[in-house]
Structure formats: structure tokens, C-alpha cells
Write a protein that holds these residues in place. Structure first.
Motif, PDB file in Angstrom:
ATOM      1  N   THR A  97      74.266  52.340 -84.923  1.00 46.94           N
ATOM      2  CA  THR A  97      74.776  53.059 -83.753  1.00 46.94           C
ATOM      3  C   THR A  97      74.757  54.567 -83.996  1.00 46.94           C
ATOM      4  O   THR A  97      74.332  55.347 -83.126  1.00 46.94           O
ATOM      5  N   ASP A  98      75.187  54.987 -85.167  1.00 46.91           N
ATOM      6  CA  ASP A  98      75.198  56.410 -85.512  1.00 46.91           C
ATOM      7  C   ASP A  98      73.781  56.955 -85.598  1.00 46.91           C
ATOM      8  O   ASP A  98      73.484  58.039 -85.076  1.00 46.91           O
ATOM      9  N   PHE A  99      72.891  56.206 -86.228  1.00 49.72           N
ATOM     10  CA  PHE A  99      71.490  56.630 -86.367  1.00 49.72           C
ATOM     11  C   PHE A  99      70.843  56.793 -84.997  1.00 49.72           C
ATOM     12  O   PHE A  99      70.188  57.798 -84.716  1.00 49.72           O
ATOM     13  N   ARG A 100      71.060  55.805 -84.129  1.00 49.80           N
ATOM     14  CA  ARG A 100      70.473  55.854 -82.788  1.00 49.80           C
ATOM     15  C   ARG A 100      71.001  57.043 -81.990  1.00 49.80           C
ATOM     16  O   ARG A 100      70.240  57.741 -81.306  1.00 49.80           O
ATOM     17  N   SER A 101      72.305  57.303 -82.068  1.00 50.13           N
ATOM     18  CA  SER A 101      72.890  58.389 -81.285  1.00 50.13           C
ATOM     19  C   SER A 101      72.392  59.754 -81.740  1.00 50.13           C
ATOM     20  O   SER A 101      72.298  60.684 -80.939  1.00 50.13           O
ATOM     21  N   ARG A 102      72.049  59.873 -83.012  1.00 52.29           N
ATOM     22  CA  ARG A 102      71.614  61.170 -83.541  1.00 52.29           C
ATOM     23  C   ARG A 102      70.116  61.412 -83.417  1.00 52.29           C
ATOM     24  O   ARG A 102      69.678  62.557 -83.293  1.00 52.29           O
ATOM     25  N   HIS A 103      69.318  60.372 -83.457  1.00 52.85           N
ATOM     26  CA  HIS A 103      67.875  60.558 -83.582  1.00 52.85           C
ATOM     27  C   HIS A 103      67.053  60.067 -82.395  1.00 52.85           C
ATOM     28  O   HIS A 103      65.904  60.470 -82.243  1.00 52.85           O
ATOM     29  N   LEU A 131      79.331  64.986 -76.327  1.00 54.84           N
ATOM     30  CA  LEU A 131      80.726  64.572 -76.507  1.00 54.84           C
ATOM     31  C   LEU A 131      80.806  63.419 -77.504  1.00 54.84           C
ATOM     32  O   LEU A 131      81.690  63.401 -78.374  1.00 54.84           O
ATOM     33  N   LEU A 132      79.880  62.471 -77.385  1.00 45.32           N
ATOM     34  CA  LEU A 132      79.867  61.335 -78.304  1.00 45.32           C
ATOM     35  C   LEU A 132      79.614  61.787 -79.740  1.00 45.32           C
ATOM     36  O   LEU A 132      80.124  61.182 -80.690  1.00 45.32           O
ATOM     37  N   LEU A 133      78.816  62.848 -79.879  1.00 43.81           N
ATOM     38  CA  LEU A 133      78.513  63.379 -81.214  1.00 43.81           C
ATOM     39  C   LEU A 133      79.559  64.378 -81.698  1.00 43.81           C
ATOM     40  O   LEU A 133      79.430  64.941 -82.779  1.00 43.81           O
ATOM     41  N   ARG A 134      80.595  64.600 -80.871  1.00 46.39           N
ATOM     42  CA  ARG A 134      81.694  65.512 -81.213  1.00 46.39           C
ATOM     43  C   ARG A 134      81.216  66.936 -81.492  1.00 46.39           C
ATOM     44  O   ARG A 134      81.694  67.626 -82.394  1.00 46.39           O
ATOM     45  N   VAL A 135      80.260  67.361 -80.678  1.00 46.88           N
ATOM     46  CA  VAL A 135      79.774  68.741 -80.765  1.00 46.88           C
ATOM     47  C   VAL A 135      80.852  69.665 -80.216  1.00 46.88           C
ATOM     48  O   VAL A 135      81.448  69.375 -79.165  1.00 46.88           O
TER      49      VAL A 135
END
Length: 250
Positions: free
Chosen positions: A100-106, A131-135
Motif C-alpha cells: 500500500t505504501d509503495f503504491r501510494s508513493r510510486h 494528504l494521504l502522504l502527509r505532505v
């Protein structure tokens, strides 16, 4: 949840040193679904590389396995067998949280039905991945503003999806996909619900982004207009790779 066991092919040939580095590598990838005891083979031992920074197309008739293959590459689904590498990562080696983290970032997605939240404005839809990535807020504003201006929708930033045309909705979807600066953009029939002129405008927009931001695009499509822009074409029929063509190759 345990991830399925997989067969890792013994031989995984490397691309030529002169070739572009692959953003996606599949080696004998298969996908079998079990529907209440009925086994359905969707993908059969598919092997190919998708070079980075290209407009790549997965083409084939309805039911051929295009969307399944795109879901595997997008880490929405997992292979039953074979080896799959995305953006340099052996994705089968990741647990569910890591995937899930890999997909959201890349990885980013563009869909034919836009998949916009109806209760959010264009600005809020585009901002949401950040927002999901807490930027941080200031960085979110800067990136969201920049990408909305790039797709020509800053004036419509406060409009909700029901106040936008089909082409404008797809521009918002493109902006949302690009705002987090993904390595790989996956697009499932992105021009299917658009008229010819609007489809051409969206294709030109995605091409501009691909060139300016060195992004890699993989499309599932049967739209001849979109296919005409392909730099790599992978033809799928009945779950098997039946043809691969690169720009400049016969």
C-alpha cells in the motif's frame, strides 16, 4: 494476509545495456482466479519489459486480460505465479502494508470513469493524494496549484465534478495522478468516455507531461487514436502475449 506462493523463473535475461531501464519487468507471470471452486486463468505465463519514460500500450479485445495485467502491474492484485518487478521493486516480497505504501508513493492511476469524489472540489480531489502522504500544507498548496495550472483548470478549482465537463473531469483525474510526481502512471481506457476531440486533447496533455516530467505511462486501451501514440505495444489475447512492437521496429 499471506501473499500467494510464486514460481520464480530460473532465467531472467537482462535487457541490453543500450536499452532503456525497464520500469516494469514480468517473467512468466500468471494469474488464476478461484471462483467458488471454478478456476479461471486470466493471465498465462506473460514475459515482457516496459522501458521507462515511454508511452506503452496493452491492447487486445474485451476479456483478453488487459485490465487484469494492469491491476497486477499496479499492485492492486497479485500474481499467482512468476516474477513481477515494478519501479525496481520485487513487489511479491512486500507485505500488504508495504505494498500500500509503495503504491501510494510510486504509482498513480487514471480511469475511464474518472473516479473523482463527488463531494470534493477539483482542487480537493487533486490535493487528496498528498494528504494521504502527509505532505505539509504549504507544499500541498504549491504542488496542487502548479498541477491544476498545468492542466488548464485553475479557474475551475472550486468546481465539484458535477459542474465539470467530461474532458475537464479527466483533466482533474490526470492532475490528481501527477500531483505526487509518480514514477509510473497506469491508465485504464482513459479516453473511452470522451469524444474524439476531447480525447485528443487529453492524449496531448498526457504526452506533454510524460515528456516534461520523464514519467512512464502504461495504458490499457482499444482506442486507435491513443494506440497511434504508442512507443511500446503489447498485444494480449486470451491472457497470453501474442505480439510486442516498439517504435521504429517492424
Amino acid at each position: 494476509m499471506d501473499r500467494p506462493a510464486r514460481e520464480v523463473p530460473q532465467e531472467m535475461p537482462e535487457p541490453s545495456p543500450l536499452a532503456c531501464k525497464p520500469v516494469v519487468r514480468l517473467r512468466k507471470v500468471g494469474k488464476v482466479y478461484d471462483d467458488e471452486g471454478l478456476r479461471v486463468t486470466a493471465i498465462k505465463s506473460v514475459t515482457f519489459d516496459v522501458p521507462e519514460r515511454k508511452f506503452a500500450m496493452i491492447v487486445g479485445p474485451s476479456g483478453s486480460g488487459k485490465t487484469t495485467l494492469l491491476n497486477l502491474i499496479g499492485c492492486i492484485d497479485t500474481p499467482t505465479s512468476g516474477y513481477l518487478e515494478v519501479c525496481g521493486q520485487d513487489v511479491a516480497g512486500l507485505n500488504d502494508n508495504a505494498i500500500t505504501d509503495f503504491r501510494s508513493r510510486h504509482i498513480a492511476f487514471i480511469f475511464q470513469n474518472f473516479n473523482l469524489s463527488p463531494v470534493l472540489t477539483a482542487y480537493e480531489n487533486v490535493e487528496y493524494p498528498l494528504l494521504l502522504l502527509r505532505v505539509p500544507a504549504a507544499e500541498r498548496r504549491e504542488q496542487t496549484t502548479a498541477v491544476l495550472e498545468a492542466v488548464g483548470l485553475w479557474a475551475q478549482r472550486n468546481h465539484r465534478p458535477n459542474q465539470l465537463s467530461g474532458g475537464q473531469k479527466q483533466r482533474v483525474a490526470v492532475a490528481r495522478a501527477l500531483v505526487k510526481k509518480p514514477t509510473l502512471v497506469l491508465a485504464d481506457e482513459p479516453t473511452a468516455n470522451l469524444d474524439t476531440r476531447t480525447g485528443a486533447e487529453i492524449i496531448a496533455l498526457m504526452r506533454k507531461v510524460q515528456e516534461e516530467h520523464a514519467a512512464s505511462f502504461v495504458f490499457s486501451t482499444h482506442d486507435p487514436q491513443l494506440i497511434s501514440h504508442a512507443e511500446e505495444t503489447f498485444a494480449i489475447r486470451d491472457g497470453e502475449l501474442v505480439d510486442h512492437r516498439s517504435e521504429g521496429k517492424n
